[in-house]
Every structure is written in C-alpha cells, then in structure tokens.
Design an enzyme around this catalytic site. Structure first.
Site, PDB file in Angstrom:
ATOM      1  N   ARG A 182       0.806  -1.231   0.000  1.00  0.00           N
ATOM      2  CA  ARG A 182       0.000   0.000   0.000  1.00  0.00           C
ATOM      3  C   ARG A 182       0.838   1.281   0.000  1.00  0.00           C
ATOM      4  O   ARG A 182       0.432   2.299   0.567  1.00  0.00           O
ATOM      5  CB  ARG A 182      -0.971   0.037   1.189  1.00  0.00           C
ATOM      6  N   CYS A 231     -10.188   0.722   3.460  1.00  0.00           N
ATOM      7  CA  CYS A 231      -9.569   0.387   4.752  1.00  0.00           C
ATOM      8  C   CYS A 231      -8.911   1.618   5.356  1.00  0.00           C
ATOM      9  O   CYS A 231      -8.168   2.331   4.694  1.00  0.00           O
ATOM     10  CB  CYS A 231      -8.527  -0.718   4.569  1.00  0.00           C
ATOM     11  N   GLU A 301      -3.947   3.811   6.556  1.00  0.00           N
ATOM     12  CA  GLU A 301      -3.817   3.554   5.115  1.00  0.00           C
ATOM     13  C   GLU A 301      -4.371   4.759   4.350  1.00  0.00           C
ATOM     14  O   GLU A 301      -3.822   5.158   3.333  1.00  0.00           O
ATOM     15  CB  GLU A 301      -4.592   2.281   4.714  1.00  0.00           C
TER      16      GLU A 301
HETATM   17  C1  LIG Z   1     -15.605   0.692  -1.002  1.00  0.00           C
HETATM   18  C2  LIG Z   1     -14.099   0.802  -1.149  1.00  0.00           C
HETATM   19  C3  LIG Z   1     -13.349  -0.370  -1.308  1.00  0.00           C
HETATM   20  C4  LIG Z   1     -11.955  -0.297  -1.437  1.00  0.00           C
HETATM   21  N1  LIG Z   1     -11.260  -1.440  -1.586  1.00  0.00           N
HETATM   22  C5  LIG Z   1      -9.904  -1.383  -1.731  1.00  0.00           C
HETATM   23  C6  LIG Z   1      -9.139  -2.576  -1.883  1.00  0.00           C
HETATM   24  O1  LIG Z   1      -9.670  -3.692  -1.919  1.00  0.00           O
HETATM   25  N2  LIG Z   1      -7.794  -2.459  -2.024  1.00  0.00           N
HETATM   26  C7  LIG Z   1      -7.157  -1.242  -2.017  1.00  0.00           C
HETATM   27  O2  LIG Z   1      -5.919  -1.192  -2.159  1.00  0.00           O
HETATM   28  N3  LIG Z   1      -7.855  -0.095  -1.846  1.00  0.00           N
HETATM   29  C8  LIG Z   1      -9.204  -0.137  -1.703  1.00  0.00           C
HETATM   30  N4  LIG Z   1      -9.926   1.023  -1.537  1.00  0.00           N
HETATM   31  C9  LIG Z   1      -9.216   2.307  -1.418  1.00  0.00           C
HETATM   32  C10 LIG Z   1      -9.085   3.100  -2.758  1.00  0.00           C
HETATM   33  O3  LIG Z   1     -10.167   2.838  -3.601  1.00  0.00           O
HETATM   34  C11 LIG Z   1      -7.795   2.758  -3.487  1.00  0.00           C
HETATM   35  O4  LIG Z   1      -6.693   3.036  -2.661  1.00  0.00           O
HETATM   36  C12 LIG Z   1      -7.675   3.528  -4.803  1.00  0.00           C
HETATM   37  O5  LIG Z   1      -6.616   2.980  -5.558  1.00  0.00           O
HETATM   38  C13 LIG Z   1      -7.431   5.029  -4.605  1.00  0.00           C
HETATM   39  O6  LIG Z   1      -7.502   5.665  -5.886  1.00  0.00           O
HETATM   40  P1  LIG Z   1      -8.038   7.170  -6.023  1.00  0.00           P
HETATM   41  O7  LIG Z   1      -7.874   7.576  -7.435  1.00  0.00           O
HETATM   42  O8  LIG Z   1      -9.392   7.305  -5.465  1.00  0.00           O
HETATM   43  O9  LIG Z   1      -6.982   7.930  -5.122  1.00  0.00           O
HETATM   44  P2  LIG Z   1      -7.252   9.257  -4.264  1.00  0.00           P
HETATM   45  O10 LIG Z   1      -8.084   8.901  -3.082  1.00  0.00           O
HETATM   46  O11 LIG Z   1      -7.724  10.343  -5.140  1.00  0.00           O
HETATM   47  O12 LIG Z   1      -5.771   9.579  -3.773  1.00  0.00           O
HETATM   48  C14 LIG Z   1      -5.104   8.688  -2.900  1.00  0.00           C
HETATM   49  C15 LIG Z   1      -3.633   9.141  -2.820  1.00  0.00           C
HETATM   50  O13 LIG Z   1      -3.024   8.970  -4.105  1.00  0.00           O
HETATM   51  C16 LIG Z   1      -2.491  10.203  -4.573  1.00  0.00           C
HETATM   52  N5  LIG Z   1      -2.735  10.282  -6.020  1.00  0.00           N
HETATM   53  C17 LIG Z   1      -3.924  10.132  -6.675  1.00  0.00           C
HETATM   54  N6  LIG Z   1      -3.739  10.282  -8.006  1.00  0.00           N
HETATM   55  C18 LIG Z   1      -2.415  10.537  -8.179  1.00  0.00           C
HETATM   56  C19 LIG Z   1      -1.597  10.826  -9.321  1.00  0.00           C
HETATM   57  N7  LIG Z   1      -2.097  10.869 -10.568  1.00  0.00           N
HETATM   58  N8  LIG Z   1      -0.266  11.064  -9.124  1.00  0.00           N
HETATM   59  C20 LIG Z   1       0.266  11.038  -7.874  1.00  0.00           C
HETATM   60  N9  LIG Z   1      -0.453  10.785  -6.760  1.00  0.00           N
HETATM   61  C21 LIG Z   1      -1.770  10.540  -6.911  1.00  0.00           C
HETATM   62  C22 LIG Z   1      -3.263  11.296  -3.818  1.00  0.00           C
HETATM   63  O14 LIG Z   1      -2.501  12.490  -3.730  1.00  0.00           O
HETATM   64  C23 LIG Z   1      -3.480  10.629  -2.464  1.00  0.00           C
HETATM   65  O15 LIG Z   1      -2.324  10.772  -1.655  1.00  0.00           O
HETATM   66  C24 LIG Z   1     -11.310   0.974  -1.410  1.00  0.00           C
HETATM   67  C25 LIG Z   1     -12.072   2.154  -1.257  1.00  0.00           C
HETATM   68  C26 LIG Z   1     -13.446   2.058  -1.133  1.00  0.00           C
HETATM   69  C27 LIG Z   1     -14.252   3.322  -0.968  1.00  0.00           C
END
Ligand SMILES: Cc1cc2nc3c(=O)[nH]c(=O)nc-3n(C[C@H](O)[C@H](O)[C@H](O)COP(=O)(O)OP(=O)(O)OC[C@H]3O[C@@H](n4cnc5c(N)ncnc54)[C@H](O)[C@@H]3O)c2cc1C
Length: 307
Positions: A182, A231, A301
């Site tokens: 992660r 999480c 996380e």
């Molecule tokens: C219902 C639910 C289930 C989930 N299940 C899982 C799971 O099974 N496994 C898991 O790992 N995660 C899970 N997640 C968490 C989340 O969905 C993941 O971590 C996802 O990959 C985050 O992507 P995001 O685009 O929403 O990131 P964001 O929330 O927008 O950003 C997260 C971080 O990444 C950085 N970031 C985003 N885009 C970029 C970019 N282009 N360049 C540099 N940094 C960037 C941001 O600055 C921030 O620090 C879950 C979330 C939910 C709501």
C-alpha cells in the site's frame, strides 16, 4: 501571480478552474472543506500548469477518484489538481512485446481502474482481475499500490510517466518506484501522468469468471455501498487490522456520524452528517483500544489531507 492572473492563465489554456470548491463532492466519504483552487487540466496543459504553480509558489496536491483520502473540515490551502480529464487508454502495436503471451496497454492516470479492468476482460488480458471493485483512478491505485486477493497493481506495471514540479516529464520503470504494501516512493509534488501495464493473455470467459468471484467475495465482506474510504488502517504483519479492531470491541462504535462498520471493522462509514474531525477522533479511539489490548500501533492507510 494573483488568483485572477491564474484564472486568466487557465482560461487561455482551456483549463477548468474553480475557487472555493467543496471537496466533499469529490470524495467517496462525502467529507471535506473547500479547496482554495480546483484545477482540471487535460493532457496537453498539465505540464505547463504544474510549472506555473511551482514558479509562483502556489502549493498543490493531486486527487484521482478521492476514494482513499480524508480531507479536513478546514479544507485545502492552495490548489487541488484533478486528473479526471486525463483518462485515455491506448492498446496498439507500439506497446506490444516480443512475448506472444503478454500484451501492454498505455493508460492515463485519471482513467478509472474499473474501466481498465473491463477492457482487459473484453480483450482477454489477465493480471488485474483481483483488483475487481476497487474504486478510484489508475493514478491513485499506483500511488498507493492498491491490491486485494493477493493481486497488487505493481505486478502489472512496466513503467510510469510523472510530471515533475518543474513541469518536466520523467519516466520510471517499475523497479524504480519502490512499491511496497500500500505504498510507493512517488514523492509529493510528482504527478503520475500515465503508465504502461503488461498483462498475460487468457480466455476472456476465464478472466470474467475470476472477476465475478472476486466481486462477489468483496461484496460479501466489505460495506461497498456505504460512504467510506476503504480500509482506514494498514494490516500489520501477519494479521488483519479489521480483526484487531473487531477483537478490541470496536465494531459498531460511533463518534458523531462516523461508525466503525459492523460488516468490516477496518471500514469507517459516514452515516450522512459525519465530519473529518469525527473521523479523526474515531481513528484515535480505535487505535488506542487496539494498542491497549494488543500492544500494536496501527498505521493509517487513508491519506489525511488539508490545512
Ligand atoms: C468501497 C471501497 C473499497 C476499497 N477497496 C480497496 C481494496 O480492496 N484495495 C485497495 O488497495 N484499496 C481499496 N480502496 C481504497 C481506494 O479505492 C484505493 O486506494 C484507490 O486505488 C485510490 O484511488 P483514487 O484515485 O481514489 O486515489 P485518491 O483517493 O484520489 O488519492 C489517494 C492518494 O493517491 C495520490 N494520487 C492520486 N492520483 C495521483 C496521481 N495521478 N499522481 C500522484 N499521486 C496521486 C493522492 O494524492 C493521495 O495521496 C477501497 C475504497 C473504497 C471506498
């Protein structure tokens, strides 16, 4: 540069710019105060935008789908860069490998992870189906090395293009990204622009079958239809954080309108009117309970952002 000048700059480059943008509409938790500036660049404008922000000393952060973040109630000072308009996928010979069993695709960071997985199923490309049901963007998944069911996005990444704070583009191979559980070593200020993913060929119906099994498993174990950020804490070595939280008696515990899910204790749910303050207080209470009972310090996380 005043904000008025920044606005003129953005209008001239066709960049959508908004002031005082409520972040609650951009996060899966539906929590977060306003950002001073919200910017929605496209592929051709992002480098010059980042260079300009850096030159003018305007701090910025980047957000993909907003599904793994908690934004404070006081909002965000400076600019938030949204990648949602940088969302292409290209599957062509340029990215083919010598190996007949693999195929590489080019994906931009704002593309939804589930859109990529759907394309992979359709074209018989295996390696991402374990990420079934993870919301958010490809960029967010790379930054946090998203994973589940033994799959991690790092396993299919060949290389990543970053926009650096000076606006230059830097190419990193997978081994340079420092992926761990992660996390990655992509530093704040660097923005993931695109990636090349390499996948193994397989029968579409077999990939689809695995995908459906993973989705069903996820739905049976996680409160996927509720407002959450996934999480809250990382799993300590060899034990699930959710089990520790449940065994510390925290399931169903509430602070304000935030609740420890009764289905999966590592998910905190916004029951409608929850605030970031409530969420942070509940994190403190739960961490303390786990530390008191098991002597284990939980590490967040989710990323907490804001002033
Ligand atoms: C219902 C639910 C289930 C989930 N299940 C899982 C799971 O099974 N496994 C898991 O790992 N995660 C899970 N997640 C968490 C989340 O969905 C993941 O971590 C996802 O990959 C985050 O992507 P995001 O685009 O929403 O990131 P964001 O929330 O927008 O950003 C997260 C971080 O990444 C950085 N970031 C985003 N885009 C970029 C970019 N282009 N360049 C540099 N940094 C960037 C941001 O600055 C921030 O620090 C879950 C979330 C939910 C709501």
């Amino acid at each position: 540069m005043t904000y008025e000048h920044l606005k003129d700059f953005c209008i001239s480059r066709n960049i959508d710019i908004r002031f005082n943008e409520p972040m609650s509409i951009h996060t899966s938790l539906k929590i977060g105060g306003p950002a001073d500036i919200a910017l929605f660049p496209n592929e051709s404008s992002i480098s010059e935008l980042i260079k300009t922000l850096t030159k003018e000393g305007i701090p910025y952060i980047v957000i993909g789908g907003g599904t793994n973040i908690l934004i404070k109630d006081s909002g965000i000072g400076g600019a938030v860069i949204f990648t949602s308009r940088i969302n292409g996928i290209t599957q062509n010979t340029e990215y083919r490998t010598q190996d007949a069993d693999t195929e590489c695709i080019f994906v931009q960071s704002g593309c939804l992870l589930q859109k990529v997985i759907n394309l992979c199923i359709e074209h018989g490309l295996s390696g991402m189906e374990g990420l079934a049901g993870i919301p958010g963007s490809v960029g967010g998944a790379i930054a946090g090395n998203a994973g589940s069911f033994g799959y991690e996005i790092k396993d299919v990444i060949k290389s990543v293009n970053l926009v650096m704070p000076d606006g230059s583009i830097k190419n990193l191979s997978s081994s340079d990204i420092g992926f761990q559980y992660r996390s990655s070593n992509i530093t704040s200020g660097a923005i993931i622009l695109s990636t090349i993913l390499c996948l193994r060929r397989d029968e579409p119906f077999k990939i689809k079958k695995r995908f459906v099994e993973f989705i069903n498993e996820k739905k049976s174990r996680q409160p996927v239809s509720k407002l959450s950020a996934g999480c809250v804490f990382k799993n300590p070595k060899d034990i699930a954080a959710g089990k520790l939280i449940a065994d510390a008696g925290c399931k169903g515990m509430r602070f304000g309108d935030i609740e420890v899910s009764t289905m999966h204790a590592n998910f905190f749910i916004n029951r409608g009117k929850g605030t970031a303050d409530d969420f942070l207080k509940l994190m403190d209470i739960v961490s303390k309970k786990v530390k008191d009972k098991f002597g284990i310090v939980l590490e967040p996380e989710i990323k907490v952002l804001g002033r």
